[in-house]
Design a protein around this motif. Structure first.
Motif, PDB file in Angstrom:
ATOM      1  N   ARG A 258      13.105 -20.824   9.285  1.00 15.13           N
ATOM      2  CA  ARG A 258      12.311 -20.253  10.045  1.00 15.13           C
ATOM      3  C   ARG A 258      12.761 -19.244   8.147  1.00 15.13           C
ATOM      4  NH1 ARG A 258      15.522 -19.948  14.049  1.00 15.13           N
ATOM      5  NH2 ARG A 258      17.431 -18.124  12.890  1.00 15.13           N
ATOM      6  N   SER A 259      11.573 -18.928   7.356  1.00 13.39           N
ATOM      7  CA  SER A 259      11.230 -18.379   6.438  1.00 13.39           C
ATOM      8  C   SER A 259      10.825 -16.683   6.348  1.00 13.39           C
ATOM      9  CB  SER A 259       9.918 -19.661   5.919  1.00 13.39           C
ATOM     10  OG  SER A 259       9.931 -19.156   4.324  1.00 13.39           O
ATOM     11  N   TYR A 260      11.633 -15.696   4.993  1.00 11.84           N
ATOM     12  CA  TYR A 260      11.152 -14.838   5.733  1.00 11.84           C
ATOM     13  C   TYR A 260      10.853 -14.178   3.598  1.00 11.84           C
ATOM     14  CZ  TYR A 260      14.852 -14.885   9.495  1.00 11.84           C
ATOM     15  OH  TYR A 260      15.147 -15.110  10.648  1.00 11.84           O
ATOM     16  N   GLU A 261      10.547 -15.477   2.990  1.00 15.13           N
ATOM     17  CA  GLU A 261       9.565 -14.523   1.859  1.00 15.13           C
ATOM     18  C   GLU A 261      10.065 -13.523   0.603  1.00 15.13           C
ATOM     19  OE1 GLU A 261       5.804 -14.221   2.411  1.00 15.13           O
ATOM     20  OE2 GLU A 261       5.624 -16.121   3.832  1.00 15.13           O
ATOM     21  N   VAL A 262      11.205 -13.451   0.899  1.00 12.42           N
ATOM     22  CA  VAL A 262      12.242 -12.717  -0.475  1.00 12.42           C
ATOM     23  C   VAL A 262      11.879 -12.291  -1.461  1.00 12.42           C
ATOM     24  CG1 VAL A 262      14.067 -12.986   1.315  1.00 12.42           C
ATOM     25  CG2 VAL A 262      14.005 -13.819  -1.017  1.00 12.42           C
ATOM     26  N   ALA A 263      11.143 -13.754  -2.141  1.00 12.22           N
ATOM     27  CA  ALA A 263      10.764 -13.420  -3.771  1.00 12.22           C
ATOM     28  C   ALA A 263      10.608 -11.685  -4.348  1.00 12.22           C
ATOM     29  CB  ALA A 263       9.888 -14.703  -3.929  1.00 12.22           C
ATOM     30  N   ASP A 264       9.741 -11.474  -3.587  1.00  8.46           N
ATOM     31  CA  ASP A 264       8.757 -10.192  -4.015  1.00  8.46           C
ATOM     32  C   ASP A 264      10.357  -9.145  -3.474  1.00  8.46           C
ATOM     33  OD1 ASP A 264       6.115 -11.062  -4.489  1.00  8.46           O
ATOM     34  OD2 ASP A 264       5.262 -10.621  -2.613  1.00  8.46           O
ATOM     35  N   SER A 265      11.001  -9.325  -3.139  1.00 10.41           N
ATOM     36  CA  SER A 265      11.704  -7.810  -2.769  1.00 10.41           C
ATOM     37  C   SER A 265      13.206  -8.285  -3.357  1.00 10.41           C
ATOM     38  CB  SER A 265      12.379  -8.030  -1.232  1.00 10.41           C
ATOM     39  OG  SER A 265      12.902  -8.798  -1.304  1.00 10.41           O
ATOM     40  N   LEU A 266      13.076  -9.026  -4.305  1.00  6.30           N
ATOM     41  CA  LEU A 266      14.107  -9.465  -5.167  1.00  6.30           C
ATOM     42  C   LEU A 266      13.939  -9.522  -6.263  1.00  6.30           C
ATOM     43  CD1 LEU A 266      17.357 -10.536  -5.655  1.00  6.30           C
ATOM     44  CD2 LEU A 266      15.865 -12.475  -5.153  1.00  6.30           C
ATOM     45  N   LYS A 267      12.802  -9.571  -6.738  1.00  8.15           N
ATOM     46  CA  LYS A 267      11.775  -9.830  -7.886  1.00  8.15           C
ATOM     47  C   LYS A 267      11.921  -7.669  -8.369  1.00  8.15           C
ATOM     48  CE  LYS A 267       7.848 -10.171 -10.468  1.00  8.15           C
ATOM     49  NZ  LYS A 267       6.400 -10.729 -10.824  1.00  8.15           N
ATOM     50  N   GLU A 268      11.142  -7.242  -7.037  1.00  7.60           N
ATOM     51  CA  GLU A 268      11.310  -5.435  -7.559  1.00  7.60           C
ATOM     52  C   GLU A 268      12.495  -5.128  -7.541  1.00  7.60           C
ATOM     53  OE1 GLU A 268      10.089  -1.546  -4.750  1.00  7.60           O
ATOM     54  OE2 GLU A 268      10.107  -3.482  -3.898  1.00  7.60           O
ATOM     55  N   MET A 269      13.694  -5.220  -7.162  1.00  3.85           N
ATOM     56  CA  MET A 269      14.763  -5.217  -7.383  1.00  3.85           C
ATOM     57  C   MET A 269      15.479  -5.094  -8.684  1.00  3.85           C
ATOM     58  SD  MET A 269      18.389  -6.493  -5.304  1.00  3.85           S
ATOM     59  CE  MET A 269      18.423  -7.925  -5.920  1.00  3.85           C
ATOM     60  N   LEU A 270      15.054  -6.568  -8.988  1.00  5.99           N
ATOM     61  CA  LEU A 270      15.706  -7.155 -10.692  1.00  5.99           C
ATOM     62  C   LEU A 270      14.976  -6.100 -11.830  1.00  5.99           C
ATOM     63  CD1 LEU A 270      15.569 -10.654 -10.419  1.00  5.99           C
ATOM     64  CD2 LEU A 270      17.729  -9.377  -9.878  1.00  5.99           C
ATOM     65  N   HIS A 271      13.626  -5.437 -11.531  1.00  4.02           N
ATOM     66  CA  HIS A 271      12.892  -4.595 -13.023  1.00  4.02           C
ATOM     67  C   HIS A 271      12.946  -3.197 -11.957  1.00  4.02           C
ATOM     68  CE1 HIS A 271      10.193  -8.374 -12.978  1.00  4.02           C
ATOM     69  NE2 HIS A 271       9.530  -7.932 -13.550  1.00  4.02           N
ATOM     70  N   ASP A 272      14.677  -2.792 -11.339  1.00  2.00           N
ATOM     71  CA  ASP A 272      14.180  -2.134 -11.162  1.00  2.00           C
ATOM     72  C   ASP A 272      15.477  -1.610 -11.161  1.00  2.00           C
ATOM     73  OD1 ASP A 272      14.405   1.083 -11.075  1.00  2.00           O
ATOM     74  OD2 ASP A 272      13.728   1.592  -9.013  1.00  2.00           O
ATOM     75  N   PRO A 273      16.880  -0.740 -12.584  1.00  2.00           N
ATOM     76  CA  PRO A 273      18.316  -1.089 -12.303  1.00  2.00           C
ATOM     77  C   PRO A 273      18.690  -0.283 -11.534  1.00  2.00           C
ATOM     78  CG  PRO A 273      17.172  -1.460 -14.493  1.00  2.00           C
ATOM     79  CD  PRO A 273      16.129  -0.975 -13.293  1.00  2.00           C
ATOM     80  N   GLU A 274      17.902   1.182 -10.739  1.00  2.00           N
ATOM     81  CA  GLU A 274      18.197   2.068  -9.890  1.00  2.00           C
ATOM     82  C   GLU A 274      17.751   1.874  -8.778  1.00  2.00           C
ATOM     83  OE1 GLU A 274      20.435   4.807 -10.751  1.00  2.00           O
ATOM     84  OE2 GLU A 274      19.143   3.391 -13.558  1.00  2.00           O
ATOM     85  N   LEU A 275      17.367   0.953  -8.082  1.00  2.00           N
ATOM     86  CA  LEU A 275      16.664   0.464  -7.237  1.00  2.00           C
ATOM     87  C   LEU A 275      17.748  -0.378  -5.695  1.00  2.00           C
ATOM     88  CD1 LEU A 275      14.471   0.500  -4.780  1.00  2.00           C
ATOM     89  CD2 LEU A 275      14.162  -1.999  -5.614  1.00  2.00           C
ATOM     90  N   ASP A 276      18.331   0.532  -4.955  1.00  2.00           N
ATOM     91  CA  ASP A 276      19.312  -0.221  -3.665  1.00  2.00           C
ATOM     92  C   ASP A 276      19.341  -1.566  -4.192  1.00  2.00           C
ATOM     93  OD1 ASP A 276      21.533  -0.715  -2.184  1.00  2.00           O
ATOM     94  OD2 ASP A 276      20.602   1.162  -1.296  1.00  2.00           O
ATOM     95  N   SER A 277      20.175  -2.490  -3.719  1.00  2.00           N
ATOM     96  CA  SER A 277      19.609  -4.194  -3.557  1.00  2.00           C
ATOM     97  C   SER A 277      19.767  -4.418  -2.149  1.00  2.00           C
ATOM     98  CB  SER A 277      21.339  -4.489  -3.821  1.00  2.00           C
ATOM     99  OG  SER A 277      22.200  -4.498  -3.386  1.00  2.00           O
ATOM    100  N   GLY A 278      20.014  -4.144  -1.220  1.00  2.00           N
ATOM    101  CA  GLY A 278      19.900  -3.123   0.376  1.00  2.00           C
ATOM    102  C   GLY A 278      20.726  -4.446   1.076  1.00  2.00           C
ATOM    103  N   GLY A 279      21.645  -5.444  -0.259  1.00  2.00           N
ATOM    104  CA  GLY A 279      22.820  -6.487   0.343  1.00  2.00           C
ATOM    105  C   GLY A 279      22.279  -7.811   0.253  1.00  2.00           C
ATOM    106  N   VAL A 280      22.207  -8.892   0.906  1.00  2.00           N
ATOM    107  CA  VAL A 280      21.973 -10.195   0.750  1.00  2.00           C
ATOM    108  C   VAL A 280      20.636 -10.331   1.351  1.00  2.00           C
ATOM    109  CG1 VAL A 280      22.898 -12.382   1.551  1.00  2.00           C
ATOM    110  CG2 VAL A 280      24.523 -10.891   0.779  1.00  2.00           C
ATOM    111  N   ARG A 281      20.006 -11.243   0.768  1.00  2.00           N
ATOM    112  CA  ARG A 281      18.473 -11.436   1.227  1.00  2.00           C
ATOM    113  C   ARG A 281      18.498 -12.713   1.865  1.00  2.00           C
ATOM    114  NH1 ARG A 281      17.983  -7.114  -1.576  1.00  2.00           N
ATOM    115  NH2 ARG A 281      16.277  -6.152  -1.649  1.00  2.00           N
ATOM    116  N   THR A 282      18.215 -12.570   3.334  1.00  2.00           N
ATOM    117  CA  THR A 282      17.684 -14.170   3.816  1.00  2.00           C
ATOM    118  C   THR A 282      17.455 -14.580   3.013  1.00  2.00           C
ATOM    119  OG1 THR A 282      19.630 -13.728   5.633  1.00  2.00           O
ATOM    120  CG2 THR A 282      18.432 -15.517   5.971  1.00  2.00           C
TER     121      THR A 282
END
Length: 201
Positions: free
Chosen positions: A62-86
């Motif tokens: 099962r693949s969850y394609e987290v690249a976009d959400s992780l990239k968004e988090m890295l680009h915005d230091p104020e963005l809540d990480s939401g924890g670990v991404r599977t």
């Protein structure tokens, strides 16, 4: 990187699910594929490493394609990480669950720093990949920096984890190789320069 960056520790499986399945987004895994087709594709060497770990050649995932959400988090230091991404869950196709790990999970998170290497007494495998890469009997950890213009070099922690079981021979390096290849793919998808220093396997 400042106080706004958060360290996310442990194995809190706070999943960000955007797509899943062995083919079509939103569908559960219903068929099996070769190791090379798992989680968006593995290199031949990484696929061999996965077969070595699981002692089988067919898998559901099962693949969850987290690249976009992780990239968004890295680009915005104020963005809540939401924890670990599977990012992906791999299920070896075996008749007897005792013969192979029942489930192998690949996780990604942003962290504040790279930890000190495991002490020699732990006897973890270590490879010169990214900032630090270590493999245990049923896990692997890899850290790499993803340079972001105007932000700096946020650190990404990748982890492969599954339930331990008795076996002959060590799979510590094989664990690292599977995680390395998946981390390389994710770093490219996130636009990290030089894939964050994580080469393909």
């Amino acid at each position: 990187m400042g106080a706004a960056r958060r360290a996310v520790g442990g194995l809190g499986l706070a999943m960000t699910v955007t797509a899943c399945g062995v083919g079509d987004p939103g569908q559960a895994a219903t068929s099996t594929v070769a190791a090379a087709a798992v989680c968006g594709g593995l290199s031949p060497k990484a696929a061999k490493a996965l077969e070595r770990i699981s002692e089988t050649k067919r898998f559901a995932y099962r693949s969850y394609e987290v690249a976009d959400s992780l990239k968004e988090m890295l680009h915005d230091p104020e963005l809540d990480s939401g924890g670990v991404r599977t990012d992906c869950v791999i299920e070896p196709d075996v008749e007897d669950p005792e013969e192979s790990p029942a489930k192998m999970t690949v996780l990604f998170e942003e962290v504040d720093r790279v930890p000190a290497p495991q002490p020699e007494v732990v006897a973890a495998a270590r490879l010169p990949v990214g900032l630090l890469a270590e493999g245990g009997d049923a896990s692997a950890d890899l850290w790499f920096a993803c340079e972001v213009k105007g932000v700096g070099k946020p650190i990404v922690h990748a982890e492969l984890v599954y339930g331990p079981r008795p076996r002959e021979g060590s799979v510590k390096e094989a664990n690292i190789r599977v995680l390395q290849d998946l981390s390389h793919r994710l770093a490219l998808a996130m636009g990290c320069p030089g894939a964050g220093g994580v080469p393909s396997v």
